[in-house]
Design a protein around this motif. Structure first.
Motif, PDB file in Angstrom:
ATOM      1  N   LEU A  28     -17.859  29.997  42.577  1.00 43.32           N
ATOM      2  CA  LEU A  28     -16.558  29.380  42.800  1.00 43.32           C
ATOM      3  C   LEU A  28     -15.660  29.575  41.581  1.00 43.32           C
ATOM      4  CD1 LEU A  28     -14.842  27.497  44.695  1.00 43.32           C
ATOM      5  CD2 LEU A  28     -15.703  25.595  43.311  1.00 43.32           C
ATOM      6  N   GLY A  29     -16.223  29.330  40.391  1.00 41.74           N
ATOM      7  CA  GLY A  29     -15.446  29.519  39.162  1.00 41.74           C
ATOM      8  C   GLY A  29     -15.143  30.974  38.878  1.00 41.74           C
ATOM      9  N   GLU A  30     -16.123  31.842  39.097  1.00 41.27           N
ATOM     10  CA  GLU A  30     -15.915  33.268  38.833  1.00 41.27           C
ATOM     11  C   GLU A  30     -14.875  33.856  39.781  1.00 41.27           C
ATOM     12  OE1 GLU A  30     -20.109  34.708  36.799  1.00 41.27           O
ATOM     13  OE2 GLU A  30     -19.894  34.923  38.981  1.00 41.27           O
ATOM     14  N   SER A  31     -14.878  33.397  41.028  1.00 37.97           N
ATOM     15  CA  SER A  31     -13.892  33.924  41.966  1.00 37.97           C
ATOM     16  C   SER A  31     -12.482  33.476  41.590  1.00 37.97           C
ATOM     17  CB  SER A  31     -14.231  33.501  43.398  1.00 37.97           C
ATOM     18  OG  SER A  31     -14.245  32.097  43.528  1.00 37.97           O
ATOM     19  N   TYR A  32     -12.361  32.291  40.983  1.00 31.77           N
ATOM     20  CA  TYR A  32     -11.042  31.874  40.481  1.00 31.77           C
ATOM     21  C   TYR A  32     -10.633  32.743  39.299  1.00 31.77           C
ATOM     22  CZ  TYR A  32      -7.136  29.175  38.769  1.00 31.77           C
ATOM     23  OH  TYR A  32      -5.871  28.812  38.349  1.00 31.77           O
ATOM     24  N   MET A  33     -11.560  32.978  38.377  1.00 34.53           N
ATOM     25  CA  MET A  33     -11.263  33.832  37.227  1.00 34.53           C
ATOM     26  C   MET A  33     -10.820  35.223  37.659  1.00 34.53           C
ATOM     27  SD  MET A  33     -14.564  32.663  34.942  1.00 34.53           S
ATOM     28  CE  MET A  33     -14.399  33.935  33.687  1.00 34.53           C
ATOM     29  N   ALA A  34     -11.430  35.732  38.738  1.00 37.55           N
ATOM     30  CA  ALA A  34     -11.122  37.075  39.224  1.00 37.55           C
ATOM     31  C   ALA A  34      -9.823  37.129  40.019  1.00 37.55           C
ATOM     32  CB  ALA A  34     -12.276  37.586  40.080  1.00 37.55           C
ATOM     33  N   GLY A  35      -9.306  35.952  40.411  1.00 34.15           N
ATOM     34  CA  GLY A  35      -8.085  35.931  41.213  1.00 34.15           C
ATOM     35  C   GLY A  35      -8.336  36.003  42.703  1.00 34.15           C
TER      36      GLY A  35
END
Length: 449
Positions: free
Chosen positions: A105-112
């Protein structure tokens, strides 16, 4: 100003800043977990399961989740205003979620892969229901499918220095972009209580940070001639305020960046003769001290070492001495469910950290030491405001952050961290406590007089 839906979920109005967007091509050398999307048969199978669980969960929540094809999920009553989560790349989002759960969830936010009109408000919806988002039968399989903490990140004497360095040695200049002039990196204590703690202003922030420190020093009876041990130096504000009372301070840290700036601040204030700041693990401290203070350091100890932490404090505490610590806390049932897990916060922010419960602190001190908890003050709503002020300051100075060499992916990571933390306190999932302890034998002696 807040808006509240019919289900009672509160969320602030949309923040008045623009969130940086990551580049189309993310540098894999810097961000290997972000630049590459999980792939393969196993990843695709996990993605389908994760996507189903996520959609089933959000259909019950006071939130709008919008997809590129026009699909909108959520349980927003007619006429209510709820936070909006916009999924830009549903396939990538599901793959990351399937691969790492909340890490994804956090990584997908970081990736946009997704954005939010108000990131804190979206995360608060999830935080308020953290124990029920995943069906109970699947929760029992958590340890089978989700990552576990790497042995290299457990807080042994060998690993602790690198764990601390990965966060606190990022750059003093980075922390200065969003902290107040006291360089305090922990919850402030504002001059209000309960629901009145909201919409605090930056102008009174430094004073609220000093009020937090002064209360701890008061509870530890720090005054002229007091020998103080500080576990976790930060950037030196507590040592400075203790020295100003006439105390002598021995402070230990594992961050070379913090040590350098704290020593500089102490010297400039004229207290170099009263304050010693060493690069040392708390377990290696020797001597005897009238007061031991520690601000939001126990979270970095690791649950396997909580007994060692308090046993060390007991070993160096002089007869009649006082202990005052500030600690982020979590409900005991959530501690038991998550203490061996590996989360987004571990991977990107605080490796090796575990947030204790009040019950865990009371049990470990009662069973493993001669210390006893005497007093507690909980003020989690103050931490939510502290994090809001940091968030606003960080985003207002994001151009300065970029000039320091921290790219858009980092900025989204840091924003997610601040909002993720704020959501935890705003929802009540997390709390923060000032806890006062002393020696059982001294308390018994005083009570018999």
């Amino acid at each position: 100003m807040t808006m509240t839906d019919d289900n009672g979920t509160a969320s602030a109005e949309r923040p008045a800043y623009t969130v940086p967007q990551p580049p189309a091509s993310i540098d894999a050398a810097i961000w290997p977990g972000i630049a590459t999307v999980p792939s393969g048969f196993k990843a695709n199978a996990a993605a389908r399961i994760a996507d189903g669980i996520f959609k089933a969960a959000v259909r019950r929540l006071p939130i709008e989740v919008r997809y590129p094809d026009g699909q909108v999920l959520g349980s927003a009553p007619a006429g209510s205003r709820v936070p909006v989560m916009t999924i830009h790349r549903p396939g990538h989002f599901a793959l990351r979620l399937g691969d790492g759960g909340l890490i994804g969830l956090g990584e997908s936010y970081m990736a946009g892969d997704w954005d939010a009109d108000n990131l804190t408000a979206v995360l608060e919806v999830f935080a308020a229901r953290a124990g029920t988002l995943i069906p109970v039968p699947l929760q029992k399989l958590r340890s089978v499918f989700l990552p576990r903490q790497p042995r290299t990140e457990r807080n042994s004497l060998k690993n602790t220095r690198s764990n601390i360095s990965r966060h606190y040695d990022l750059s003093n200049e980075l922390f200065a972009t969003f902290l107040d002039e006291t360089m305090s990196y922990s919850s402030a204590l504002f001059p209000a209580s309960g629901s009145a703690v909201k919409d605090m202003q930056w102008e009174g922030f430094a004073a609220a940070q000093q009020a937090k420190i002064d209360r701890l020093l008061d509870k530890a009876a720090v005054g002229p001639g007091t020998r103080v041990l500080e576990i976790g130096t930060g950037w030196g504000e507590l040592a400075l305020r203790a020295a100003a009372r006439g105390a002598t301070v021995y402070s230990v840290t594992l961050s070379s960046e913090q040590q350098a700036l704290a020593r500089q601040r102490v010297a400039e204030a004229g207290y170099a003769g009263q304050v010693t700041i060493e690069l040392k693990d708390y377990r290696a401290v020797e001597g005897e001290y009238d007061a031991v203070v520690s601000v939001e350091m126990i979270e970095a100890v690791g649950y396997e070492y909580w007994a060692t932490y308090f046993q060390t404090i007991e070993r160096v505490l002089a007869p009649g001495g006082k202990v005052a610590i500030q600690a982020i806390t979590i409900a005991h049932d959530r501690l038991l469910a998550t203490r061996t897990g590996y989360t987004w916060v571990h991977k990107y922010i605080f490796p090796g950290g575990v947030i204790p419960s009040v019950r865990a602190i009371e049990e470990v001190t009662e069973k493993r030491t001669g210390l006893q908890v005497r007093e507690r003050l909980a003020f989690g709503e103050h931490y939510a405001e502290t994090l809001r002020l940091w968030e606003e300051r960080f985003m207002a100075r994001k151009d300065e952050v970029a000039e320091l060499g921290f790219d858009a992916v980092f900025q989204r990571m840091w924003l997610f961290y601040l909002c993720y933390s704020r959501a935890g306190f705003a929802s009540g999932y997390l709390n923060v406590q000032q806890i006062v302890l002393d020696q059982k034998k001294n308390a018994a002696a005083n009570g018999s007089r």
